[in-house]
Motif scaffolding. Structure first.
Motif, PDB file in Angstrom:
ATOM      1  N   ASN A 119      43.794  37.598  28.242  1.00  0.00           N
ATOM      2  CA  ASN A 119      42.860  37.966  29.188  1.00  0.00           C
ATOM      3  C   ASN A 119      42.799  37.891  30.392  1.00  0.00           C
ATOM      4  OD1 ASN A 119      41.515  36.646  26.812  1.00  0.00           O
ATOM      5  ND2 ASN A 119      41.263  34.822  27.329  1.00  0.00           N
ATOM      6  N   TYR A 120      42.405  39.142  30.624  1.00  0.00           N
ATOM      7  CA  TYR A 120      42.256  39.907  32.108  1.00  0.00           C
ATOM      8  C   TYR A 120      41.282  40.825  32.465  1.00  0.00           C
ATOM      9  CZ  TYR A 120      46.983  40.413  29.936  1.00  0.00           C
ATOM     10  OH  TYR A 120      48.371  40.302  29.772  1.00  0.00           O
ATOM     11  N   VAL A 121      40.548  40.798  33.931  1.00  0.00           N
ATOM     12  CA  VAL A 121      39.475  40.881  34.755  1.00  0.00           C
ATOM     13  C   VAL A 121      39.665  42.664  34.420  1.00  0.00           C
ATOM     14  CG1 VAL A 121      38.577  40.712  36.957  1.00  0.00           C
ATOM     15  CG2 VAL A 121      40.093  39.373  36.627  1.00  0.00           C
ATOM     16  N   PRO A 122      38.807  43.429  34.311  1.00  0.00           N
ATOM     17  CA  PRO A 122      38.823  44.426  33.513  1.00  0.00           C
ATOM     18  C   PRO A 122      38.310  45.391  34.708  1.00  0.00           C
ATOM     19  CG  PRO A 122      36.255  43.169  32.943  1.00  0.00           C
ATOM     20  CD  PRO A 122      37.688  41.699  33.311  1.00  0.00           C
ATOM     21  N   LEU A 123      37.171  44.485  36.257  1.00  0.00           N
ATOM     22  CA  LEU A 123      37.349  45.166  36.590  1.00  0.00           C
ATOM     23  C   LEU A 123      37.291  44.791  38.251  1.00  0.00           C
ATOM     24  CD1 LEU A 123      34.229  45.503  38.251  1.00  0.00           C
ATOM     25  CD2 LEU A 123      34.507  46.526  36.044  1.00  0.00           C
ATOM     26  N   GLN A 124      38.275  44.958  39.829  1.00  0.00           N
ATOM     27  CA  GLN A 124      37.788  44.529  41.246  1.00  0.00           C
ATOM     28  C   GLN A 124      37.187  45.224  41.646  1.00  0.00           C
ATOM     29  OE1 GLN A 124      40.367  41.617  41.693  1.00  0.00           O
ATOM     30  NE2 GLN A 124      41.721  42.553  40.284  1.00  0.00           N
ATOM     31  N   ILE A 125      36.491  45.447  42.762  1.00  0.00           N
ATOM     32  CA  ILE A 125      35.667  46.189  43.132  1.00  0.00           C
ATOM     33  C   ILE A 125      36.444  45.240  45.110  1.00  0.00           C
ATOM     34  CG2 ILE A 125      33.719  46.651  45.271  1.00  0.00           C
ATOM     35  CD1 ILE A 125      32.231  46.482  42.575  1.00  0.00           C
ATOM     36  N   ASP A 133      40.895  47.459  34.997  1.00  0.00           N
ATOM     37  CA  ASP A 133      42.668  47.172  34.806  1.00  0.00           C
ATOM     38  C   ASP A 133      42.693  47.832  33.466  1.00  0.00           C
ATOM     39  OD1 ASP A 133      44.716  45.428  33.795  1.00  0.00           O
ATOM     40  OD2 ASP A 133      44.353  44.016  34.993  1.00  0.00           O
ATOM     41  N   SER A 134      43.588  48.830  33.092  1.00  0.00           N
ATOM     42  CA  SER A 134      43.918  48.775  31.336  1.00  0.00           C
ATOM     43  C   SER A 134      44.339  48.232  30.494  1.00  0.00           C
ATOM     44  CB  SER A 134      44.802  50.038  31.941  1.00  0.00           C
ATOM     45  OG  SER A 134      45.860  49.186  31.692  1.00  0.00           O
ATOM     46  N   ARG A 135      44.122  46.842  30.709  1.00  0.00           N
ATOM     47  CA  ARG A 135      44.775  45.914  29.514  1.00  0.00           C
ATOM     48  C   ARG A 135      43.477  45.178  29.212  1.00  0.00           C
ATOM     49  NH1 ARG A 135      48.718  42.014  34.009  1.00  0.00           N
ATOM     50  NH2 ARG A 135      47.405  42.207  34.262  1.00  0.00           N
ATOM     51  N   ALA A 136      42.361  45.364  29.822  1.00  0.00           N
ATOM     52  CA  ALA A 136      41.071  45.045  29.393  1.00  0.00           C
ATOM     53  C   ALA A 136      40.836  45.433  28.197  1.00  0.00           C
ATOM     54  CB  ALA A 136      40.428  44.739  30.607  1.00  0.00           C
ATOM     55  N   PHE A 137      41.475  46.559  27.365  1.00  0.00           N
ATOM     56  CA  PHE A 137      40.664  47.301  27.149  1.00  0.00           C
ATOM     57  C   PHE A 137      41.474  47.671  25.982  1.00  0.00           C
ATOM     58  CE2 PHE A 137      38.709  48.357  31.354  1.00  0.00           C
ATOM     59  CZ  PHE A 137      37.728  48.071  31.198  1.00  0.00           C
ATOM     60  N   GLU A 138      41.142  48.511  25.119  1.00  0.00           N
ATOM     61  CA  GLU A 138      41.789  48.874  23.349  1.00  0.00           C
ATOM     62  C   GLU A 138      42.455  50.174  23.686  1.00  0.00           C
ATOM     63  OE1 GLU A 138      43.421  48.019  20.468  1.00  0.00           O
ATOM     64  OE2 GLU A 138      42.117  46.644  20.917  1.00  0.00           O
ATOM     65  N   VAL A 139      43.778  50.335  23.705  1.00  0.00           N
ATOM     66  CA  VAL A 139      44.086  52.247  23.725  1.00  0.00           C
ATOM     67  C   VAL A 139      45.227  52.158  22.706  1.00  0.00           C
ATOM     68  CG1 VAL A 139      43.289  52.928  26.136  1.00  0.00           C
ATOM     69  CG2 VAL A 139      45.915  51.735  25.790  1.00  0.00           C
ATOM     70  N   LYS A 140      45.409  53.409  21.400  1.00  0.00           N
ATOM     71  CA  LYS A 140      46.764  53.615  21.070  1.00  0.00           C
ATOM     72  C   LYS A 140      47.296  54.402  20.960  1.00  0.00           C
ATOM     73  CE  LYS A 140      42.584  54.910  18.002  1.00  0.00           C
ATOM     74  NZ  LYS A 140      41.641  55.183  19.012  1.00  0.00           N
ATOM     75  N   GLU A 141      48.120  53.910  20.300  1.00  0.00           N
ATOM     76  CA  GLU A 141      49.361  54.586  20.388  1.00  0.00           C
ATOM     77  C   GLU A 141      49.187  56.544  21.159  1.00  0.00           C
ATOM     78  OE1 GLU A 141      53.056  55.194  21.517  1.00  0.00           O
ATOM     79  OE2 GLU A 141      52.266  53.644  20.864  1.00  0.00           O
ATOM     80  N   GLU A 146      41.859  60.441  28.656  1.00  0.00           N
ATOM     81  CA  GLU A 146      40.225  60.858  28.454  1.00  0.00           C
ATOM     82  C   GLU A 146      40.096  59.664  27.649  1.00  0.00           C
ATOM     83  OE1 GLU A 146      39.393  64.469  28.137  1.00  0.00           O
ATOM     84  OE2 GLU A 146      39.297  63.792  26.324  1.00  0.00           O
ATOM     85  N   ASP A 147      40.914  59.198  26.797  1.00  0.00           N
ATOM     86  CA  ASP A 147      40.583  57.656  25.426  1.00  0.00           C
ATOM     87  C   ASP A 147      40.137  56.966  26.164  1.00  0.00           C
ATOM     88  OD1 ASP A 147      40.469  59.715  23.786  1.00  0.00           O
ATOM     89  OD2 ASP A 147      42.705  59.736  24.272  1.00  0.00           O
ATOM     90  N   LEU A 148      41.286  56.322  27.613  1.00  0.00           N
ATOM     91  CA  LEU A 148      40.756  55.445  28.228  1.00  0.00           C
ATOM     92  C   LEU A 148      39.282  54.968  28.852  1.00  0.00           C
ATOM     93  CD1 LEU A 148      41.423  52.515  28.960  1.00  0.00           C
ATOM     94  CD2 LEU A 148      43.715  53.911  31.249  1.00  0.00           C
ATOM     95  N   LEU A 149      39.746  56.405  29.600  1.00  0.00           N
ATOM     96  CA  LEU A 149      38.602  56.308  30.467  1.00  0.00           C
ATOM     97  C   LEU A 149      36.872  56.270  30.089  1.00  0.00           C
ATOM     98  CD1 LEU A 149      39.542  59.409  33.066  1.00  0.00           C
ATOM     99  CD2 LEU A 149      39.592  57.290  33.090  1.00  0.00           C
ATOM    100  N   LYS A 150      36.579  56.686  28.481  1.00  0.00           N
ATOM    101  CA  LYS A 150      35.622  56.553  27.504  1.00  0.00           C
ATOM    102  C   LYS A 150      35.241  55.402  27.191  1.00  0.00           C
ATOM    103  CE  LYS A 150      36.408  60.871  25.158  1.00  0.00           C
ATOM    104  NZ  LYS A 150      36.571  61.588  23.549  1.00  0.00           N
ATOM    105  N   GLN A 151      36.516  54.717  28.006  1.00  0.00           N
ATOM    106  CA  GLN A 151      35.896  52.814  27.505  1.00  0.00           C
ATOM    107  C   GLN A 151      35.568  51.940  28.957  1.00  0.00           C
ATOM    108  OE1 GLN A 151      38.851  50.622  25.166  1.00  0.00           O
ATOM    109  NE2 GLN A 151      39.947  52.592  24.719  1.00  0.00           N
ATOM    110  N   LEU A 152      35.513  52.554  30.082  1.00  0.00           N
ATOM    111  CA  LEU A 152      35.134  52.290  31.225  1.00  0.00           C
ATOM    112  C   LEU A 152      34.283  52.064  31.959  1.00  0.00           C
ATOM    113  CD1 LEU A 152      38.314  53.628  33.257  1.00  0.00           C
ATOM    114  CD2 LEU A 152      38.445  51.807  31.542  1.00  0.00           C
ATOM    115  N   PRO A 153      33.800  50.887  31.896  1.00  0.00           N
ATOM    116  CA  PRO A 153      32.289  50.585  32.430  1.00  0.00           C
ATOM    117  C   PRO A 153      31.753  51.493  33.397  1.00  0.00           C
ATOM    118  CG  PRO A 153      32.656  49.002  32.082  1.00  0.00           C
ATOM    119  CD  PRO A 153      34.049  49.716  31.900  1.00  0.00           C
TER     120      PRO A 153
END
Length: 920
Positions: A119-125, A133-141, A146-153
């Motif tokens: 479990n990773y901290v999704p963001l820090q200010i 932190d990209s590890r807190a979001f789901e990415v496929k091979e 651009e696909d990662l950015l779509k998931q970021l709050p």
């Protein structure tokens, strides 16, 4: 009624939830040694949905408060740079009261022997930077950044790839702090694999000068910095893709194909990237600017401003016609030390386009209406190369030098056939023009600049010199044949013309600026700028008439021209720096000298005072306001003063006006923004107004053969007002986020039609709504609707009044099945209710993909474009006294089967062996 009832139930549920009992959680964050940690991030995350519920940053004493906490199970996380994240489960019941927690103690990070929790901290200010932190979001091979950015709050990616953060447009994307293929923000996000990213940082980047001197010059750009994983800095990685198929029905259409690939190599001091693509399915190069440069050579009439005249060619839309593209790009960045940076990028593009269109136009005048039917066939072949070089050197802590070089070279060959018929409003033919044109356009551009900064020991004191030079050259060789038919009282008179035309046009611009900044006190500073700008334009045109195999110089269409604009500027600015308020007030004196032997009997001189002001208010980290006022001068161009007649369009004649005066423009802009870092909602408001004195417009005069004469004139003043409002938020109960964007404007000015002036007013209004889901592991759903309304009114000629509207709604859906199958339908519907014909277009695409191998590195996919076969290349609009409808033959329905493969060679031998094992 069912939809209304559902809406009411949702509204009631939302309101009830907002009134439910809430509590606050207080506590503090301490280091292992017992010291208070100021600026630590504390987050409350839903235990079931992993959604961020609320958020706080510790104060100077290390204390925090989480307010508005509802009943539920949560995970409390705390993080601070240099320490391991803290995690604790918390349950809130209906009987819970406000809570005071024991101090949250963070352990220091260890270099060895640390087991990282999944479990990773999704963001820090961190200060003014939001870090994900990209590890807190789901990415496929096969996902890209651009696909990662779509998931970021707080981050939004539009259908065209444009990126917004907190409602603001992202202007540049860096990779490990360095520029990536110049200033195009989408090359990195559309090509870099998402699984190569460790962190995504978002911040407002100040100019290089501001960062070095410490004095804010008001220039900042919203920036994303992509930090790569350490493992991806030890070898190379990339992917390749290829596909082939056919149009439906097949008929005599050629096979359709696309191929693209990239490879990236990142080291401690080096970045090397190579990208390439080839296709015949109307995809442009990697940057739209390269394609627009290709289309820019066409001498076409640009609607809404720009060059006038010339044969009507392609309007530059890559979706119109049939386009073949071959493109490649190389990016190299080398940073031998913290004080020295070298980066360079190079692009090569080759475009081949076939274009066939039919056009219907109505031009309204006080006493008549001109109806034009036009057809055009065009083939164009182009190549261009573009290179950029950047060198930055911090000589020591007080000296900095930046050198930028860029240039491009290209050639385009056009082969065109055009037929234009002009009719009266009672359908009587008055003129016809049958034109054949072959044109070779060779052009190049070079720009070089050097920026030197020297700062002194006293804060705020520095000096600087900026020098820049740019040159453009355009060589045109034109072979022109046309047949003009003019009709008088039913009698036709034909005139045939055959010509060879040679033209060379050049521009040279030199700019030099000296700046001195002097602090008056802790919060007050004065700055002085002295600058000189020299702008030169020249051209040489030779036209030969071909008659009976003999060439004769056409002295009317041939000629030379030279034009120089000299600007001498002196500016004084006062800056105030407060805790929450910054201000700048300044005034510039400008001396403008316009000279040209063939234009004026003596140089023309102008003197101006150009005031400016800026007010910035930052009451807290989530709210800011910007108010700016500026003035500017726009001098007339050589083509406006003395155009050489362009007879490639015989139905239109452009004349010059050597009595033109420069335009003087006032601009006011107010922007206000609020960003809630707890729920990532944002609100932005922007309003801008413009007032242009001595406004330059083209007066229109139509003769008895309906040939239009265009003459630039200073006609009165033009006023404009534009505003937009944007709001975005997330509704966690239904796992949805949405963005509402509305803009509108009004402009007012004068037009001159057949010698009669009239005042016009234009109104525009364009709201849009975008909705998408939050969790995208299984399903990625995005939809929206956009509405556009435009109205033109005239004070005297009210018969010219017109208004039109169009609606566009779309749905883009991706469904993932067990990380192996991907199903992606995409639908767009364009509706033009005010047009009698061609009033709607529906586009449907569908893609199915399957991933193979345990690592999912191999993907096979099938795609179908424009299944309804309605991509007709339709353009319709009103502009002042013109209505125009254009239909272009373009690429319609086609299907393709393709394959993608991602590869990498990273880390040590053990890592490589493990990678091979995954694919077995």
């Amino acid at each position: 009624m069912k939809k209304l009832g559902l809406f009411i139930l949702l509204a009631i549920g939302f309101a009830t939830g907002s009134l439910a009992q809430t509590i606050s959680i207080k506590g503090s964050v301490r280091s292992f040694e017992g010291d208070s940690l100021t600026g630590a991030s504390v987050m409350l995350i839903g235990a079931q949905d992993s959604i961020l519920k609320t958020y706080s940053i510790t104060n100077k004493k290390g204390d925090f408060t989480l307010s508005g906490v509802k009943v539920g199970d949560y995970v409390l996380k705390a993080s601070f740079f240099g320490y391991l994240p803290f995690e604790q489960g918390i349950s809130i019941t209906a009987e819970s009261k406000d809570m005071e927690l024991n101090p949250l103690v963070l352990q220091p990070k260890m270099l060895d022997g640390v087991v990282v929790d999944a479990n990773y901290v999704p963001l820090q200010i961190k200060g003014d930077t939001i870090e994900y932190d990209s590890r807190a979001f789901e990415v496929k091979e096969h996902d890209v950044v651009e696909d990662l950015l779509k998931q970021l709050p707080g981050v939004e990616v539009a259908e065209d790839g444009g990126i917004k953060v907190q409602g603001k447009d992202v202007q540049q994307v860096l990779v490990d702090g360095e520029k990536f293929f110049g200033d195009d923000a989408t090359i990195a996000t559309k090509n870099l694999p998402a699984n190569s990213v460790a962190k995504v940082q978002v911040f407002d980047k100040k100019s290089e000068s501001s960062e070095f001197t410490g004095v804010d010059d008001g220039s900042e750009s919203t920036t994303i910095n992509i930090k790569l994983k350490d493992s991806h800095k030890k070898g190379y990685f990339g992917n390749i893709a290829t596909a082939g198929g056919t149009q439906l029905p097949v008929n005599n259409n050629p096979p359709r194909y696309e191929a693209k690939g990239n490879i990236f190599m990142f080291k401690k001091k080096w970045q090397v990237s190579l990208i390439g693509m080839s296709n015949n399915v109307n995809q442009t190069g990697f940057t739209y600017s390269d394609y627009s440069n290709f289309m820019g050579g066409a001498q076409t009439m640009r609607r809404g401003g720009g060059d006038l005249g010339g044969l009507s060619l392609s309007n530059g839309d890559p979706d119109d016609g049939f386009l073949n593209t071959n493109a490649t790009g190389v990016n190299i960045s080398y940073k031998p030390s913290k004080k020295t940076t070298f980066s360079s990028s190079f692009f090569f593009n080759k475009f081949d386009k076939t274009f066939n269109k039919s056009l219907y136009r109505e031009t309204y005048f006080t006493d008549s209406t001109l109806i034009t039917d036009e057809s055009a066939d065009q083939n164009s072949n182009s190549y261009n190369g573009r290179a950029d070089i950047l060198f930055e050197k911090k000589i020591d802590s007080t000296h900095m030098l930046t050198v930028k070089l860029n240039g491009n070279v290209g050639q385009t060959i056009y082969d065109n056939a055009n037929l234009t018929d002009n009719f009266t409003d009672d359908n009587q033919l008055v003129s016809a023009f049958n034109t054949g044109l072959n044109q070779t356009d060779f052009n190049y551009t070079f720009t070089g600049s050097a920026d030197y900064r020297k700062k002194f020991l006293k804060d705020g004191r520095y000096t600087g010199i900026d020098v820049s030079y740019d040159r453009t050259n355009k060589d045109l060789t034109t072979y022109l044949d046309y047949l003009n038919t003019l009709v008088t009282n039913g009698v036709s008179v034909e005139t045939a013309t055959s010509q060879d035309q040679l033209s060379i046009q050049t521009t040279d611009n030199f700019n030099a600026l000296w700046t001195w900044s002097e602090p008056l006190s802790l919060r007050h500073l004065m700055q002085v700028d002295l600058s000189v700008d020299r702008n030169g334009e020249s051209r040489n045109r030779t036209v030969y008439d071909n008659v009976s195999d003999q060439q004769t110089l056409n002295t009317i269409l041939s000629g030379d021209g030279a034009y120089h604009r000299m600007h001498y500027n002196g500016e004084l600015r006062h800056k105030y720096f407060g805790k929450k308020i910054n201000t700048t007030i300044g005034a510039q004196y400008k001396y403008l000298n316009l000279a040209g032997v063939d234009l004026f009997t003596a140089p023309r001189e102008f003197h101006y005072i150009l005031p400016s002001a800026r007010f910035e208010w930052d009451p807290n980290k989530k709210t800011n306001m910007r108010l700016r006022y500026s003035t500017s001068i726009t001098a007339p161009t050589l083509n406006q003063l003395q155009p050489l007649q362009d007879n490639t369009n015989p139905s239109q004649v452009i004349l010059g006006n050597t009595s033109l005066s420069p335009e003087y423009k006032h601009t006011v802009n107010l922007r206000m923004m609020n960003f809630n870092q707890f729920n990532f909602s944002f609100f932005m408001f922007n309003i801008s107004g413009g007032y242009t004195q001595n406004n330059i417009i083209y007066s229109q005069q139509v003769n008895e053969y309906y040939i239009t004469e265009l003459v630039p004139e200073n006609i009165g003043d033009e006023k404009s007002l534009n505003a937009f409002v944007m709001y975005g938020t997330s509704i966690h109960p239904i796992k949805t986020k949405f963005r509402l964007h509305t803009n509108g404007g009004v402009s007012n000015g004068l037009v001159n039609l057949n010698g009669l002036q009239d005042a016009y007013t234009t109104y525009t209004f364009s709201p849009s709504l975008t909705i998408e889901n939050i969790g995208k592991k299984v399903m990625d759903l995005r939809g929206g609707v956009a509405y556009n309304y435009s109205k033109n009114t005239y004070k005297d000629n009210q018969s010219f009044n017109n208004d039109y509207q169009n609606v566009n709604y779309y749905l883009n859906f991706t469904f993932n099945i067990k990380d192996r199958w991907e199903i992606n339908p995409k639908y767009q519907h364009y509706f033009y209710p005010d047009f009698a014909t061609n009033n709607q277009v529906m586009l449907l695409d569908f893609t199915v993909a399957c991933n193979f191998l345990k690592s999912r590195k191999l993907q096979v996919y099938a795609t179908a474009k424009d299944l309804l076969n309605q991509n007709t290349g339709l353009n319709q609009y009103y502009l002042q006294n013109i209505y125009e409808r254009e239909v272009t033959q373009t690429l319609g329905r086609y299907v393709m089967l393709g394959v993608k493969y991602s590869f990498q060679n990273l880390g040590d031998k053990g890592d490589k062996a493990e990678e091979k094992k995954k694919d077995q």
